[in-house]
Scaffold this motif. Structure first.
Motif, PDB file in Angstrom:
ATOM      1  N   ILE A 142       0.836  -1.207   0.000  1.00  0.00           N
ATOM      2  CA  ILE A 142       0.000   0.000   0.000  1.00  0.00           C
ATOM      3  C   ILE A 142       0.866   1.251   0.000  1.00  0.00           C
ATOM      4  O   ILE A 142       0.702   2.160  -0.821  1.00  0.00           O
ATOM      5  CB  ILE A 142      -0.950  -0.003   1.219  1.00  0.00           C
ATOM      6  CG1 ILE A 142      -2.036  -1.052   1.044  1.00  0.00           C
ATOM      7  CG2 ILE A 142      -1.584   1.390   1.415  1.00  0.00           C
ATOM      8  CD1 ILE A 142      -2.943  -1.200   2.259  1.00  0.00           C
ATOM      9  N   LEU A 143       1.817   1.301   0.924  1.00  0.00           N
ATOM     10  CA  LEU A 143       2.666   2.485   1.026  1.00  0.00           C
ATOM     11  C   LEU A 143       3.622   2.590  -0.150  1.00  0.00           C
ATOM     12  O   LEU A 143       3.898   3.688  -0.642  1.00  0.00           O
ATOM     13  CB  LEU A 143       3.431   2.467   2.348  1.00  0.00           C
ATOM     14  CG  LEU A 143       2.565   2.548   3.614  1.00  0.00           C
ATOM     15  CD1 LEU A 143       3.436   2.392   4.862  1.00  0.00           C
ATOM     16  CD2 LEU A 143       1.782   3.847   3.664  1.00  0.00           C
ATOM     17  N   LYS A 144       4.133   1.454  -0.607  1.00  0.00           N
ATOM     18  CA  LYS A 144       5.031   1.470  -1.761  1.00  0.00           C
ATOM     19  C   LYS A 144       4.322   2.029  -2.986  1.00  0.00           C
ATOM     20  O   LYS A 144       4.878   2.849  -3.733  1.00  0.00           O
ATOM     21  CB  LYS A 144       5.534   0.056  -2.044  1.00  0.00           C
ATOM     22  CG  LYS A 144       6.518  -0.010  -3.207  1.00  0.00           C
ATOM     23  CD  LYS A 144       7.020  -1.438  -3.417  1.00  0.00           C
ATOM     24  CE  LYS A 144       8.007  -1.491  -4.580  1.00  0.00           C
ATOM     25  NZ  LYS A 144       8.527  -2.875  -4.798  1.00  0.00           N
ATOM     26  N   GLU A 145       3.075   1.612  -3.199  1.00  0.00           N
ATOM     27  CA  GLU A 145       2.311   2.101  -4.344  1.00  0.00           C
ATOM     28  C   GLU A 145       1.994   3.582  -4.205  1.00  0.00           C
ATOM     29  O   GLU A 145       2.089   4.348  -5.177  1.00  0.00           O
ATOM     30  CB  GLU A 145       1.013   1.305  -4.496  1.00  0.00           C
ATOM     31  CG  GLU A 145       0.183   1.725  -5.701  1.00  0.00           C
ATOM     32  CD  GLU A 145      -1.090   0.923  -5.852  1.00  0.00           C
ATOM     33  OE1 GLU A 145      -1.823   1.152  -6.831  1.00  0.00           O
ATOM     34  OE2 GLU A 145      -1.374   0.059  -4.980  1.00  0.00           O
ATOM     35  N   MET A 146       1.628   4.009  -2.993  1.00  0.00           N
ATOM     36  CA  MET A 146       1.333   5.427  -2.778  1.00  0.00           C
ATOM     37  C   MET A 146       2.560   6.282  -3.051  1.00  0.00           C
ATOM     38  O   MET A 146       2.465   7.367  -3.628  1.00  0.00           O
ATOM     39  CB  MET A 146       0.837   5.653  -1.348  1.00  0.00           C
ATOM     40  CG  MET A 146      -0.541   5.082  -1.056  1.00  0.00           C
ATOM     41  SD  MET A 146      -1.112   5.475   0.625  1.00  0.00           S
ATOM     42  CE  MET A 146      -1.532   7.222   0.415  1.00  0.00           C
ATOM     43  N   GLU A 147       3.724   5.791  -2.642  1.00  0.00           N
ATOM     44  CA  GLU A 147       4.956   6.537  -2.889  1.00  0.00           C
ATOM     45  C   GLU A 147       5.261   6.582  -4.388  1.00  0.00           C
ATOM     46  O   GLU A 147       5.653   7.633  -4.916  1.00  0.00           O
ATOM     47  CB  GLU A 147       6.124   5.907  -2.136  1.00  0.00           C
ATOM     48  CG  GLU A 147       7.402   6.716  -2.277  1.00  0.00           C
ATOM     49  CD  GLU A 147       8.573   6.124  -1.516  1.00  0.00           C
ATOM     50  OE1 GLU A 147       9.333   6.899  -0.901  1.00  0.00           O
ATOM     51  OE2 GLU A 147       8.739   4.880  -1.543  1.00  0.00           O
ATOM     52  N   ALA A 148       5.066   5.457  -5.081  1.00  0.00           N
ATOM     53  CA  ALA A 148       5.335   5.409  -6.519  1.00  0.00           C
ATOM     54  C   ALA A 148       4.443   6.385  -7.280  1.00  0.00           C
ATOM     55  O   ALA A 148       4.845   6.954  -8.298  1.00  0.00           O
ATOM     56  CB  ALA A 148       5.126   3.987  -7.037  1.00  0.00           C
ATOM     57  N   ARG A 149       3.239   6.600  -6.772  1.00  0.00           N
ATOM     58  CA  ARG A 149       2.300   7.525  -7.405  1.00  0.00           C
ATOM     59  C   ARG A 149       2.540   8.983  -7.010  1.00  0.00           C
ATOM     60  O   ARG A 149       1.884   9.884  -7.516  1.00  0.00           O
ATOM     61  CB  ARG A 149       0.867   7.138  -7.032  1.00  0.00           C
ATOM     62  CG  ARG A 149       0.376   5.834  -7.647  1.00  0.00           C
ATOM     63  CD  ARG A 149      -1.042   5.543  -7.197  1.00  0.00           C
ATOM     64  NE  ARG A 149      -1.592   4.348  -7.844  1.00  0.00           N
ATOM     65  CZ  ARG A 149      -2.784   3.838  -7.575  1.00  0.00           C
ATOM     66  NH1 ARG A 149      -3.563   4.418  -6.658  1.00  0.00           N
ATOM     67  NH2 ARG A 149      -3.221   2.751  -8.203  1.00  0.00           N
ATOM     68  N   GLY A 150       3.463   9.200  -6.089  1.00  0.00           N
ATOM     69  CA  GLY A 150       3.751  10.558  -5.637  1.00  0.00           C
ATOM     70  C   GLY A 150       2.769  11.083  -4.614  1.00  0.00           C
ATOM     71  O   GLY A 150       2.771  12.276  -4.286  1.00  0.00           O
ATOM     72  N   GLU A 151       1.942  10.189  -4.060  1.00  0.00           N
ATOM     73  CA  GLU A 151       0.947  10.600  -3.067  1.00  0.00           C
ATOM     74  C   GLU A 151       1.576  10.829  -1.698  1.00  0.00           C
ATOM     75  O   GLU A 151       1.083  11.630  -0.899  1.00  0.00           O
ATOM     76  CB  GLU A 151      -0.155   9.546  -2.968  1.00  0.00           C
ATOM     77  CG  GLU A 151      -0.935   9.364  -4.257  1.00  0.00           C
ATOM     78  CD  GLU A 151      -1.853   8.146  -4.222  1.00  0.00           C
ATOM     79  OE1 GLU A 151      -2.603   7.953  -5.189  1.00  0.00           O
ATOM     80  OE2 GLU A 151      -1.799   7.386  -3.227  1.00  0.00           O
ATOM     81  N   ILE A 152       2.655  10.095  -1.419  1.00  0.00           N
ATOM     82  CA  ILE A 152       3.379  10.246  -0.160  1.00  0.00           C
ATOM     83  C   ILE A 152       4.875  10.198  -0.438  1.00  0.00           C
ATOM     84  O   ILE A 152       5.308   9.811  -1.529  1.00  0.00           O
ATOM     85  CB  ILE A 152       3.025   9.137   0.863  1.00  0.00           C
ATOM     86  CG1 ILE A 152       3.514   7.767   0.359  1.00  0.00           C
ATOM     87  CG2 ILE A 152       1.536   9.133   1.184  1.00  0.00           C
ATOM     88  CD1 ILE A 152       3.456   6.672   1.413  1.00  0.00           C
ATOM     89  N   LYS A 153       5.667  10.570   0.558  1.00  0.00           N
ATOM     90  CA  LYS A 153       7.109  10.332   0.545  1.00  0.00           C
ATOM     91  C   LYS A 153       7.486   9.603   1.828  1.00  0.00           C
ATOM     92  O   LYS A 153       6.924   9.884   2.898  1.00  0.00           O
ATOM     93  CB  LYS A 153       7.881  11.647   0.439  1.00  0.00           C
ATOM     94  CG  LYS A 153       7.976  12.195  -0.976  1.00  0.00           C
ATOM     95  CD  LYS A 153       9.027  13.299  -1.089  1.00  0.00           C
ATOM     96  CE  LYS A 153       9.226  13.691  -2.551  1.00  0.00           C
ATOM     97  NZ  LYS A 153      10.272  14.730  -2.705  1.00  0.00           N
ATOM     98  N   ILE A 154       8.417   8.675   1.697  1.00  0.00           N
ATOM     99  CA  ILE A 154       8.991   7.971   2.845  1.00  0.00           C
ATOM    100  C   ILE A 154      10.412   8.481   2.995  1.00  0.00           C
ATOM    101  O   ILE A 154      11.237   8.318   2.082  1.00  0.00           O
ATOM    102  CB  ILE A 154       8.968   6.448   2.621  1.00  0.00           C
ATOM    103  CG1 ILE A 154       7.536   5.955   2.403  1.00  0.00           C
ATOM    104  CG2 ILE A 154       9.612   5.725   3.809  1.00  0.00           C
ATOM    105  CD1 ILE A 154       7.444   4.512   1.916  1.00  0.00           C
ATOM    106  N   VAL A 155      10.706   9.129   4.108  1.00  0.00           N
ATOM    107  CA  VAL A 155      11.997   9.779   4.281  1.00  0.00           C
ATOM    108  C   VAL A 155      12.616   9.402   5.621  1.00  0.00           C
ATOM    109  O   VAL A 155      11.925   8.999   6.556  1.00  0.00           O
ATOM    110  CB  VAL A 155      11.873  11.317   4.189  1.00  0.00           C
ATOM    111  CG1 VAL A 155      11.349  11.738   2.820  1.00  0.00           C
ATOM    112  CG2 VAL A 155      10.968  11.865   5.290  1.00  0.00           C
ATOM    113  N   GLY A 156      13.925   9.538   5.687  1.00  0.00           N
ATOM    114  CA  GLY A 156      14.650   9.299   6.926  1.00  0.00           C
ATOM    115  C   GLY A 156      15.173  10.597   7.506  1.00  0.00           C
ATOM    116  O   GLY A 156      15.411  11.568   6.774  1.00  0.00           O
TER     117      GLY A 156
END
Length: 229
Positions: free
Chosen positions: A199-213
């Motif tokens: 779910i999160l991987k797809e959202m990130e691929a679509r530019g809906e979210i970013k996963i950052v450190g």
């Protein structure tokens, strides 16, 4: 009101208080992931420079009763020296916070992140590590103690990868090595999120979210956002 000797009195002017309005769904929907990262960076700058603004907390409590639309979810260690909302100068209704020793990722953490982003509309997942983390030091030392042992096993891959090419003592007494493990552990957590949450991987691929450190520095309260690794 009189102040204690040597300590100036503090007066809170509610007219100057930080906005009492919690984020609405409409306002949240207009934010991009980069907008949210910018908000968090600015909040941390205000924290570091002691430019914190008082909030009318009772009003914010009432305003948040009927719903919440936070900007981000932040995964942090449980360390008491890292007050997450304060670090980013955020208040009630602004961010979700998930806390677990060593900021590790497990099924419950992933489910919480999925809820925050897919259901509640948060735009950013932040994996927040910090200096001198006790959980990381324990993983480096291969501590065995009750349920702690199982948690530390989730950090062990970061310890092993940090040893590759490292010149120096690979023990918890070496702060340089501990810092390297902390960075590796953040990267590991981000990888686990993408690997185990379609779910999160797809959202990130679509530019809906970013996963950052990000890394929190105990000496000055500064948060450095890290390049994706």
């Amino acid at each position: 009101m009189a102040s204690c000797a040597g300590t100036p009195s503090v007066r809170t002017d509610l007219a100057q208080a930080k906005s009492n309005q919690v984020l609405t769904k409409k306002e949240q929907s207009k934010l991009t992931p980069d907008d949210v990262i910018g908000i968090l960076k600015q909040g941390n700058e205000e924290f570091v420079n002691n430019r914190l603004t008082s909030r009318n907390t009772p009003d914010r409590i009432k305003a948040a009763i009927n719903g919440q639309y936070p900007e981000a979810i932040i995964l942090s260690c449980i360390d008491s020296r890292v007050p997450v909302e304060d670090v980013f100068h955020r208040g009630i209704g602004d961010v979700f916070v998930a806390r677990v020793a060593g900021n590790i990722v497990n099924t419950d953490i992933l489910a919480s992140m999925e809820y925050a982003c897919k259901v509640a509309g948060s735009k950013v997942v932040v994996v927040l590590g910090h200096e001198s983390c006790g959980a990381l030091k324990s993983a480096i030392d291969d501590v065995k103690l009750g349920n702690i042992s199982e948690l530390l096993q989730k950090i062990t891959p970061a310890v092993h990868s940090s040893k590759t090419g490292f010149q120096g003592e690979t023990s918890s007494s070496n702060p340089i090595f501990v810092e390297k493990v902390s960075h590796s552990n953040i990267a590991l957590a981000m990888s686990e999120i993408r690997k185990n949450s379609p779910i999160l991987k797809e959202m990130e691929a679509r530019g809906e979210i970013k996963i950052v450190g990000a890394m929190y520095h105990l000496q000055n309260g500064k948060v450095d956002f890290l390049e994706d690794r």
